[in-house]
Design a protein around this motif. Structure first.
Motif, PDB file in Angstrom:
ATOM      1  N   LEU A 147       3.205   2.851   3.906  1.00  0.00           N
ATOM      2  CA  LEU A 147       3.571   2.772   2.499  1.00  0.00           C
ATOM      3  C   LEU A 147       2.837   3.838   1.701  1.00  0.00           C
ATOM      4  O   LEU A 147       1.803   4.352   2.122  1.00  0.00           O
ATOM      5  CB  LEU A 147       3.195   1.393   1.931  1.00  0.00           C
ATOM      6  CG  LEU A 147       3.760   0.170   2.650  1.00  0.00           C
ATOM      7  CD1 LEU A 147       3.156  -1.096   2.037  1.00  0.00           C
ATOM      8  CD2 LEU A 147       5.272   0.139   2.565  1.00  0.00           C
ATOM      9  N   THR A 148       3.373   4.151   0.527  1.00  0.00           N
ATOM     10  CA  THR A 148       2.637   4.985  -0.413  1.00  0.00           C
ATOM     11  C   THR A 148       1.617   4.087  -1.138  1.00  0.00           C
ATOM     12  O   THR A 148       1.748   2.854  -1.121  1.00  0.00           O
ATOM     13  CB  THR A 148       3.561   5.629  -1.447  1.00  0.00           C
ATOM     14  OG1 THR A 148       4.109   4.596  -2.287  1.00  0.00           O
ATOM     15  CG2 THR A 148       4.701   6.395  -0.769  1.00  0.00           C
ATOM     16  N   PRO A 149       0.610   4.659  -1.784  1.00  0.00           N
ATOM     17  CA  PRO A 149      -0.335   3.829  -2.536  1.00  0.00           C
ATOM     18  C   PRO A 149       0.342   2.948  -3.588  1.00  0.00           C
ATOM     19  O   PRO A 149      -0.048   1.793  -3.777  1.00  0.00           O
ATOM     20  CB  PRO A 149      -1.261   4.862  -3.176  1.00  0.00           C
ATOM     21  CG  PRO A 149      -1.255   6.012  -2.216  1.00  0.00           C
ATOM     22  CD  PRO A 149       0.178   6.070  -1.725  1.00  0.00           C
ATOM     23  N   THR A 150       1.366   3.473  -4.257  1.00  0.00           N
ATOM     24  CA  THR A 150       2.079   2.673  -5.247  1.00  0.00           C
ATOM     25  C   THR A 150       2.778   1.491  -4.599  1.00  0.00           C
ATOM     26  O   THR A 150       2.721   0.359  -5.087  1.00  0.00           O
ATOM     27  CB  THR A 150       3.122   3.539  -5.986  1.00  0.00           C
ATOM     28  OG1 THR A 150       2.432   4.517  -6.775  1.00  0.00           O
ATOM     29  CG2 THR A 150       3.995   2.697  -6.910  1.00  0.00           C
ATOM     30  N   GLU A 151       3.438   1.726  -3.479  1.00  0.00           N
ATOM     31  CA  GLU A 151       4.110   0.639  -2.771  1.00  0.00           C
ATOM     32  C   GLU A 151       3.108  -0.396  -2.283  1.00  0.00           C
ATOM     33  O   GLU A 151       3.372  -1.603  -2.328  1.00  0.00           O
ATOM     34  CB  GLU A 151       4.913   1.219  -1.609  1.00  0.00           C
ATOM     35  CG  GLU A 151       6.096   2.059  -2.059  1.00  0.00           C
ATOM     36  CD  GLU A 151       6.647   2.947  -0.960  1.00  0.00           C
ATOM     37  OE1 GLU A 151       7.739   3.505  -1.161  1.00  0.00           O
ATOM     38  OE2 GLU A 151       5.977   3.107   0.089  1.00  0.00           O
ATOM     39  N   THR A 152       1.950   0.062  -1.824  1.00  0.00           N
ATOM     40  CA  THR A 152       0.917  -0.863  -1.362  1.00  0.00           C
ATOM     41  C   THR A 152       0.469  -1.783  -2.487  1.00  0.00           C
ATOM     42  O   THR A 152       0.274  -2.991  -2.278  1.00  0.00           O
ATOM     43  CB  THR A 152      -0.296  -0.090  -0.814  1.00  0.00           C
ATOM     44  OG1 THR A 152       0.107   0.640   0.348  1.00  0.00           O
ATOM     45  CG2 THR A 152      -1.430  -1.032  -0.428  1.00  0.00           C
ATOM     46  N   ARG A 153       0.299  -1.250  -3.674  1.00  0.00           N
ATOM     47  CA  ARG A 153      -0.146  -2.070  -4.793  1.00  0.00           C
ATOM     48  C   ARG A 153       0.877  -3.156  -5.135  1.00  0.00           C
ATOM     49  O   ARG A 153       0.520  -4.287  -5.452  1.00  0.00           O
ATOM     50  CB  ARG A 153      -0.430  -1.173  -6.006  1.00  0.00           C
ATOM     51  CG  ARG A 153      -1.688  -0.334  -5.843  1.00  0.00           C
ATOM     52  CD  ARG A 153      -2.060   0.363  -7.134  1.00  0.00           C
ATOM     53  NE  ARG A 153      -1.149   1.444  -7.455  1.00  0.00           N
ATOM     54  CZ  ARG A 153      -1.265   2.688  -7.004  1.00  0.00           C
ATOM     55  NH1 ARG A 153      -2.255   2.996  -6.173  1.00  0.00           N
ATOM     56  NH2 ARG A 153      -0.411   3.623  -7.350  1.00  0.00           N
ATOM     57  N   ILE A 154       2.173  -2.808  -5.053  1.00  0.00           N
ATOM     58  CA  ILE A 154       3.208  -3.806  -5.314  1.00  0.00           C
ATOM     59  C   ILE A 154       3.192  -4.889  -4.247  1.00  0.00           C
ATOM     60  O   ILE A 154       3.203  -6.088  -4.555  1.00  0.00           O
ATOM     61  CB  ILE A 154       4.593  -3.135  -5.373  1.00  0.00           C
ATOM     62  CG1 ILE A 154       4.683  -2.195  -6.578  1.00  0.00           C
ATOM     63  CG2 ILE A 154       5.695  -4.191  -5.454  1.00  0.00           C
ATOM     64  CD1 ILE A 154       5.955  -1.370  -6.614  1.00  0.00           C
ATOM     65  N   VAL A 155       3.165  -4.477  -2.984  1.00  0.00           N
ATOM     66  CA  VAL A 155       3.171  -5.444  -1.888  1.00  0.00           C
ATOM     67  C   VAL A 155       1.939  -6.332  -1.960  1.00  0.00           C
ATOM     68  O   VAL A 155       2.002  -7.545  -1.722  1.00  0.00           O
ATOM     69  CB  VAL A 155       3.250  -4.724  -0.523  1.00  0.00           C
ATOM     70  CG1 VAL A 155       3.097  -5.713   0.626  1.00  0.00           C
ATOM     71  CG2 VAL A 155       4.576  -3.980  -0.399  1.00  0.00           C
ATOM     72  N   ARG A 156       0.802  -5.747  -2.317  1.00  0.00           N
ATOM     73  CA  ARG A 156      -0.420  -6.550  -2.422  1.00  0.00           C
ATOM     74  C   ARG A 156      -0.261  -7.650  -3.469  1.00  0.00           C
ATOM     75  O   ARG A 156      -0.654  -8.805  -3.234  1.00  0.00           O
ATOM     76  CB  ARG A 156      -1.607  -5.663  -2.775  1.00  0.00           C
ATOM     77  CG  ARG A 156      -2.910  -6.457  -2.906  1.00  0.00           C
ATOM     78  CD  ARG A 156      -4.024  -5.604  -3.447  1.00  0.00           C
ATOM     79  NE  ARG A 156      -5.233  -6.392  -3.634  1.00  0.00           N
ATOM     80  CZ  ARG A 156      -6.332  -5.947  -4.210  1.00  0.00           C
ATOM     81  NH1 ARG A 156      -6.392  -4.706  -4.662  1.00  0.00           N
ATOM     82  NH2 ARG A 156      -7.392  -6.711  -4.340  1.00  0.00           N
ATOM     83  N   MET A 157       0.319  -7.324  -4.627  1.00  0.00           N
ATOM     84  CA  MET A 157       0.508  -8.330  -5.669  1.00  0.00           C
ATOM     85  C   MET A 157       1.413  -9.452  -5.175  1.00  0.00           C
ATOM     86  O   MET A 157       1.169 -10.631  -5.474  1.00  0.00           O
ATOM     87  CB  MET A 157       1.098  -7.682  -6.927  1.00  0.00           C
ATOM     88  CG  MET A 157       0.154  -6.715  -7.625  1.00  0.00           C
ATOM     89  SD  MET A 157       0.852  -6.039  -9.160  1.00  0.00           S
ATOM     90  CE  MET A 157       0.701  -7.475 -10.239  1.00  0.00           C
TER      91      MET A 157
END
Length: 235
Positions: free
Chosen positions: A159-169
């Protein structure tokens, strides 16, 4: 620690103004010498963040981003003089983290850079492993995995860092609705800098990317509200 910004901008006046402004704020700014080999220069610089114009000599910014994403997850902000949804969709679908239309307001650019750098690199100290159903998120590595089950081997998606942040939430509160506004605040700090369309494009790209491991069907849109992760142990 001094952070390095790699600036890919072919207009000398704009490049000088951005470099001078960011230098005053304590960043090291590296600019392109050879626009025919942007990917090589980025790799040699190993920056913390890339500012990428779309219209460039030889090849456009989409070309260089495509090459960059084959081997790097460095955060990228696109700069463009064309304000239309097609460029926005293309940029986000190819893995850009943010988008800014010219003429650029330098304080807005600075705020975007500061927020993106903070959100990207703070995970080096705070992130661990998150689980939801048969899925595992390694936030530090920007990777989501469908865990091995019986004879089915584990499968991972970068994932990109942005995608990771969404998935984490979503992984932090499986089954609960995460409001769009909350995601926007988390990603871009201030929703005045981004609109709902950008988030929708990002979510579409995310679903497409994680489809091979079946996570796409677990990410549900709650109309008018936000998104929810619906998983079961055998999902």
């Amino acid at each position: 620690m001094i952070q390095t910004i790699f600036l890919v901008e072919d207009e000398p006046t704009i490049a000088h103004a951005i470099a001078e402004y960011l230098t005053q704020w304590g960043y090291t700014v590296t600019t392109v010498d050879d626009f025919a080999h942007v990917d090589v220069e980025i790799a040699d610089s190993a920056p913390n963040l890339v500012l990428m114009d779309i219209r460039l000599p030889y090849f456009n910014g989409f070309h260089w981003l495509e090459l960059l994403r084959q081997k790097s997850k460095v955060p990228v902000i696109f700069l463009t003089s064309v304000s239309d949804d097609m460029n926005l969709v293309m940029a986000m679908n190819m893995g850009a983290d943010d988008f800014l239309t010219k003429p650029i307001e330098l304080p807005v650019l600075l705020a975007k850079i500061q927020g993106l750098l903070r959100r990207t690199y703070e995970y080096q100290q705070t992130d661990g492993i998150y689980h939801a159903g048969p899925f595992e998120l390694a936030a530090l590595d920007n990777r989501v995995t469908r865990i091995k089950h019986n004879t089915t081997p584990a499968q991972s998606i970068d994932l990109t860092p942005t995608e990771t942040r969404i998935v984490r939430m979503l992984f932090e509160t499986p089954g609960s609705v995460v409001k769009r506004e909350a995601i926007i605040r988390k990603l871009w700090e201030n929703d005045a800098f981004i609109d709902q369309n950008t988030l929708a494009v990002t979510m579409t790209r995310l679903r497409q990317k994680v489809a091979p491991i079946g996570l796409d069907t677990a990410i549900q849109t709650v109309r008018g509200t936000g998104y929810r992760l619906a998983v079961t142990p055998d999902a």
